[in-house]
Design a protein around this motif. Structure first.
Motif, short mmCIF file in Angstrom:
data_model
loop_
_atom_site.label_atom_id
_atom_site.label_comp_id
_atom_site.label_asym_id
_atom_site.label_seq_id
_atom_site.Cartn_x
_atom_site.Cartn_y
_atom_site.Cartn_z
N UNK A 176 0.83 -1.22 0.00
CA UNK A 176 0.00 0.00 0.00
C UNK A 176 0.86 1.26 0.00
N UNK A 177 0.56 2.19 -0.93
CA UNK A 177 1.29 3.48 -0.99
C UNK A 177 0.55 4.49 -0.13
N UNK A 178 1.28 5.13 0.78
CA UNK A 178 0.64 6.06 1.72
C UNK A 178 1.02 7.53 1.49
N UNK A 179 2.00 7.79 0.64
CA UNK A 179 2.39 9.19 0.41
C UNK A 179 3.55 9.31 -0.58
N UNK A 180 3.79 10.55 -0.99
CA UNK A 180 4.85 10.86 -1.97
C UNK A 180 5.71 11.98 -1.40
N UNK A 188 17.71 20.19 -0.11
CA UNK A 188 17.62 19.22 0.99
C UNK A 188 16.24 19.26 1.65
N UNK A 189 15.49 20.32 1.36
CA UNK A 189 14.15 20.45 1.94
C UNK A 189 13.13 19.74 1.04
N UNK A 190 12.39 18.83 1.62
CA UNK A 190 11.43 18.02 0.86
C UNK A 190 10.00 18.48 1.12
N UNK A 191 9.11 18.05 0.24
CA UNK A 191 7.68 18.33 0.40
C UNK A 191 6.94 16.99 0.35
N UNK A 192 6.03 16.78 1.30
CA UNK A 192 5.23 15.55 1.33
C UNK A 192 3.87 15.82 0.69
N UNK A 193 3.48 14.95 -0.23
CA UNK A 193 2.22 15.10 -0.95
C UNK A 193 1.38 13.83 -0.79
N UNK A 194 0.09 13.98 -1.03
CA UNK A 194 -0.77 12.80 -1.09
C UNK A 194 -0.42 12.05 -2.37
N UNK A 195 -0.48 10.74 -2.32
CA UNK A 195 -0.17 9.92 -3.50
C UNK A 195 -1.41 9.83 -4.38
N UNK A 199 -3.54 2.65 -5.63
CA UNK A 199 -3.41 2.48 -4.17
C UNK A 199 -2.28 1.55 -3.76
N UNK A 200 -1.96 0.56 -4.63
CA UNK A 200 -0.96 -0.44 -4.23
C UNK A 200 0.05 -0.70 -5.35
N UNK A 201 1.19 -1.23 -4.93
CA UNK A 201 2.22 -1.71 -5.86
C UNK A 201 2.29 -3.22 -5.71
N UNK A 202 2.67 -3.92 -6.77
CA UNK A 202 2.84 -5.37 -6.61
C UNK A 202 4.02 -5.66 -5.71
N UNK A 203 3.96 -6.76 -5.02
CA UNK A 203 5.10 -7.18 -4.18
C UNK A 203 6.22 -7.61 -5.11
N UNK A 204 7.42 -7.13 -4.83
CA UNK A 204 8.56 -7.47 -5.70
C UNK A 204 9.54 -8.36 -4.95
N UNK A 205 10.51 -8.88 -5.71
CA UNK A 205 11.52 -9.76 -5.09
C UNK A 205 12.66 -8.97 -4.47
#
Length: 223
Positions: A176-180, A188-195, A199-205
């Motif tokens: 589940x993706x919860x944010x970007x 160096x200063x970041x910004x948090x956004x809604x994704x 809603x989800x990514x496949x499970x990877x190896x």
């Protein structure tokens, strides 16, 4: 009376000799006083020292003047810094993200936009930093490797870049993706956004990041 005159004469001669001796003593002291005087004047060779000091002052003055002119040079430096500071700063940018996946694509795409709401034009180098927050931890997007060079962002103008990720078609719950989290280039200063994507990514190896980020200006180009 004659006796008194002779005594007086003897006293006068003795006084004369004593005075001469004193003067001689003073003369003898003078050589010593001479050096002493010269010694006192040593600060006068301080005049050379002062000249030297002036030279040093001049030497120091040079930096000081250079500092003063360096204000101009410093201004130049600041301009250099300003050209360094011509880089777009996080505070100068309005950052937004939208889903721009095209139907039929095997990958999902999110377009991230930088809009310059600062007071001057600024420059963005090729890549921003992108991290996806998930319920399994943070995933850092991998650069696609294109090198289009820096982009000048005019005051009030906007530019976008693409973030691509695999769509979860596995039928499982996936990750589940919860944010970007977006970090502008060289910042160096970041910004948090809604994704805004799926809603989800496949499970990877775990063999590498499945999320990719394209260079500035790449939105709509498949990352």
């Amino acid at each position: 009376m004659r006796v008194h005159k002779i005594t007086f004469a003897a006293v006068a001669v003795a006084a004369g000799l004593s005075l001469t001796a004193c003067q001689n003593g003073d003369d003898a002291a003078a050589p010593g006083g001479g050096p002493s005087s010269a010694s006192t004047a040593s600060p006068a060779p301080s005049a050379p020292s002062t000249t030297g000091g002036a030279d040093q002052s001049g030497g120091k003055g040079s930096p000081a003047v250079a500092g003063g002119k360096g204000t101009a040079a410093g201004t130049g430096s600041d301009k250099g810094g300003a050209s360094g500071s011509d880089k777009c700063r996080t505070g100068d940018l309005e950052i937004t993200a939208i889903d721009s996946t095209i139907g039929g694509d095997t990958d999902g795409t999110v377009a991230v936009q930088f809009k310059n709401h600062g007071s001057r034009d600024c420059t963005l180098s090729e890549y921003a930093g992108v991290d996806l927050k998930t319920d399994a931890g943070s995933i850092s997007a991998k650069r696609t490797g294109q090198h289009p060079g820096p982009t000048t962002l005019k005051k009030g103008a906007a530019v976008s870049f693409g973030v691509t990720y695999p769509l979860n078609t596995s039928g499982g719950s996936g990750v589940r993706v919860t944010g970007l989290v977006v970090t502008p280039p060289d910042e160096t200063k970041s910004v948090s956004l809604a994704w805004p994507g799926a809603a989800t990514l496949p499970v990877t190896d775990g063999s590498g990041s499945p999320v990719k980020v394209g260079p500035i200006g790449s939105a709509g180009q498949g990352g």
